[in-house]
Every structure is written in C-alpha cells, then in structure tokens.
Design an enzyme around this catalytic site. Structure first.
Site, short mmCIF file in Angstrom:
data_model
loop_
_atom_site.label_atom_id
_atom_site.label_comp_id
_atom_site.label_asym_id
_atom_site.label_seq_id
_atom_site.Cartn_x
_atom_site.Cartn_y
_atom_site.Cartn_z
N PRO A 11 -73.72 -42.57 31.36
CA PRO A 11 -73.08 -43.86 31.11
C PRO A 11 -72.31 -44.43 32.29
O PRO A 11 -71.64 -43.71 33.02
CB PRO A 11 -72.13 -43.57 29.94
N ASN A 12 -72.44 -45.72 32.42
CA ASN A 12 -71.74 -46.57 33.39
C ASN A 12 -72.30 -46.49 34.80
O ASN A 12 -71.93 -47.29 35.66
CB ASN A 12 -70.22 -46.27 33.41
N ARG A 19 -67.39 -50.84 41.58
CA ARG A 19 -65.95 -50.57 41.44
C ARG A 19 -65.62 -49.17 41.96
O ARG A 19 -66.51 -48.35 42.16
CB ARG A 19 -65.47 -50.73 39.99
N TYR A 24 -66.58 -43.57 44.60
CA TYR A 24 -68.03 -43.53 44.38
C TYR A 24 -68.86 -44.22 45.46
O TYR A 24 -70.08 -44.18 45.41
CB TYR A 24 -68.36 -44.16 43.01
N ASN A 73 -77.04 -36.39 36.34
CA ASN A 73 -75.63 -36.76 36.45
C ASN A 73 -75.24 -37.29 35.08
O ASN A 73 -75.47 -38.46 34.76
CB ASN A 73 -75.42 -37.85 37.52
N ALA A 76 -69.72 -39.25 32.07
CA ALA A 76 -68.68 -38.82 31.12
C ALA A 76 -69.22 -37.86 30.06
O ALA A 76 -68.45 -37.06 29.50
CB ALA A 76 -68.04 -40.03 30.46
N GLU A 97 -77.16 -30.03 38.11
CA GLU A 97 -76.11 -30.94 37.66
C GLU A 97 -75.52 -31.60 38.90
O GLU A 97 -75.16 -30.90 39.87
CB GLU A 97 -75.02 -30.16 36.92
N HIS A 99 -72.84 -34.55 40.61
CA HIS A 99 -71.76 -35.54 40.52
C HIS A 99 -71.51 -36.13 41.90
O HIS A 99 -71.49 -35.39 42.90
CB HIS A 99 -70.47 -34.91 40.00
N ARG A 106 -60.30 -33.72 40.82
CA ARG A 106 -59.76 -34.83 40.03
C ARG A 106 -58.88 -34.30 38.89
O ARG A 106 -58.55 -33.14 38.82
CB ARG A 106 -60.93 -35.69 39.55
O1 CA2 Z 1 -68.85 -38.28 40.21
C1 CA2 Z 1 -69.72 -38.49 39.34
O2 CA2 Z 1 -70.90 -38.68 39.60
C2 CA2 Z 1 -69.30 -38.59 37.87
O3 CA2 Z 1 -70.30 -37.94 37.07
C3 CA2 Z 1 -69.18 -40.04 37.51
C4 CA2 Z 1 -68.60 -40.31 36.11
C5 CA2 Z 1 -67.34 -39.53 35.85
O4 CA2 Z 1 -67.01 -39.62 34.47
C6 CA2 Z 1 -67.52 -38.09 36.23
O5 CA2 Z 1 -66.29 -37.47 36.10
C7 CA2 Z 1 -68.00 -37.88 37.64
C8 CA2 Z 1 -68.24 -41.77 35.91
C9 CA2 Z 1 -69.28 -42.75 36.29
C10 CA2 Z 1 -68.70 -44.12 36.24
O6 CA2 Z 1 -69.62 -45.03 36.72
C11 CA2 Z 1 -69.26 -45.86 37.73
C12 CA2 Z 1 -69.47 -47.18 37.54
C13 CA2 Z 1 -69.16 -48.07 38.54
C14 CA2 Z 1 -68.66 -47.61 39.74
C15 CA2 Z 1 -68.45 -46.28 39.91
C16 CA2 Z 1 -68.76 -45.38 38.90
#
Ligand code: CA2
Length: 150
Positions: A11-12, A19, A24, A73, A76, A97, A99, A106
């Site tokens: 997700p996301n 952002r 990221y 990946n 969440a 896996e 990230h 974190r």
């Molecule tokens: O570092 C990673 O790849 C994560 O899997 C990203 C997840 C976070 O919940 C994990 O702890 C680590 C969050 C992804 C959020 O998506 C984004 C959307 C827009 C900009 C940046 C990230």
C-alpha cells in the site's frame, strides 16, 4: 524459458516519489519498475502494486502456481499481515523482503516484520536501488535452484 519473477509492492507505494523524499527518494514506482527490467533484460518480470491486502495474497497464490521467485515490499502490511505471511509460507522458491528505508533505524512500530522470519533474504535501507540489487540476487538464487533441480 524460465518462470517469471514476481515483484509485489504494498500500500501507498504507487505514490512513491511524491512525498518524504528524505526517506524514500524522488524515484517513482514506474522508474523502479524500469530499473528492475533493466537489471534482468532476459528475465520475465511481473511487477505489481496494490493497496488491497487480498489482491497481494491472490498474486502470491499466482506466483506459487507459476513463479520462480518473489521480491516483495509489503509496505505497511509488513507489520500487520499474518495473511500475507501465511501465503508466502506456501511459496516453494526464494523470497526477498525488500524495504526502501532501513526499517530498523525507524520508530519501534517498524521493527517487527511478519515477513522476515519466512523470507530467504531481507534488503532494507538501500533506497530504490535495492530493487535492481534484489533482482540480481534473485537471478543468482533461481539459477542455483535450477542447478539443483535441472
Ligand atoms: O521502506 C519501505 O520500503 C517501506 O516498506 C515503506 C512503507 C513503510 O510502511 C515501511 O515501514 C517501509 C511505506 C510506504 C509508503 O509509501 C510512500 C508513498 C509515497 C512516498 C513515499 C512512500
């Protein structure tokens, strides 16, 4: 022809690059996909993203039927989804896996992954460059698996 590698994103991550660039980076998920394909031009890669847990589970089932390796990946869902963990447990091949950020640097809520205990390998903190790195590592793991089971 070898079986495809599945690269699954949670997700996301469809919003990647828009952002929190300090965590990221500014690379979009479409650019990440291009990096993965460039890392293994001969290899069939199925690259997907979903904000829905059930869809990711369905794709893991698809990979169980026809994939050689999974790079995931779970975003969440890493920290919440026993269902994704259970689906991955059924996959017979290598699982990486991945990230983008180093989840262990974190806040404590990001430290307990349901996926790590059943993954073959974990990559975290290499930024989006971790993806092509994972693809190269997966190619090695798959070729070793093929060598054992020609
Ligand atoms: O570092 C990673 O790849 C994560 O899997 C990203 C997840 C976070 O919940 C994990 O702890 C680590 C969050 C992804 C959020 O998506 C984004 C959307 C827009 C900009 C940046 C990230």
């Amino acid at each position: 022809m070898s079986k495809p590698i599945y690269i699954l994103n949670g997700p996301n991550l469809n919003r990647l690059g828009t952002r929190e660039p300090e965590i990221y980076g500014r690379t979009t998920l479409a650019e990440v996909e291009a990096m993965c394909r460039a890392a293994a031009p001969e290899q069939e890669i199925i690259f997907r993203q979903s904000n829905r847990e059930y869809e990711i589970i369905d794709w893991i089932h698809e990979a169980i039927d026809r994939g050689s390796g999974i790079i995931i990946n779970p975003a969440a869902f890493t920290f919440t989804s026993m269902a994704i963990m259970d689906a991955l447990k059924m996959f017979p091949g290598p699982i990486i896996e991945l990230h983008i950020s180093n989840i262990h640097r974190r806040e404590p809520i990001y430290h307990k992954s349901y996926v790590s205990p059943i993954a073959t390998a974990v990559i975290a903190g290499l930024g989006t460059k971790g993806y092509p790195f994972a693809v190269k590592a997966m190619l090695t793991m798959i070729s070793k698996a093929n060598a054992r089971h020609p």
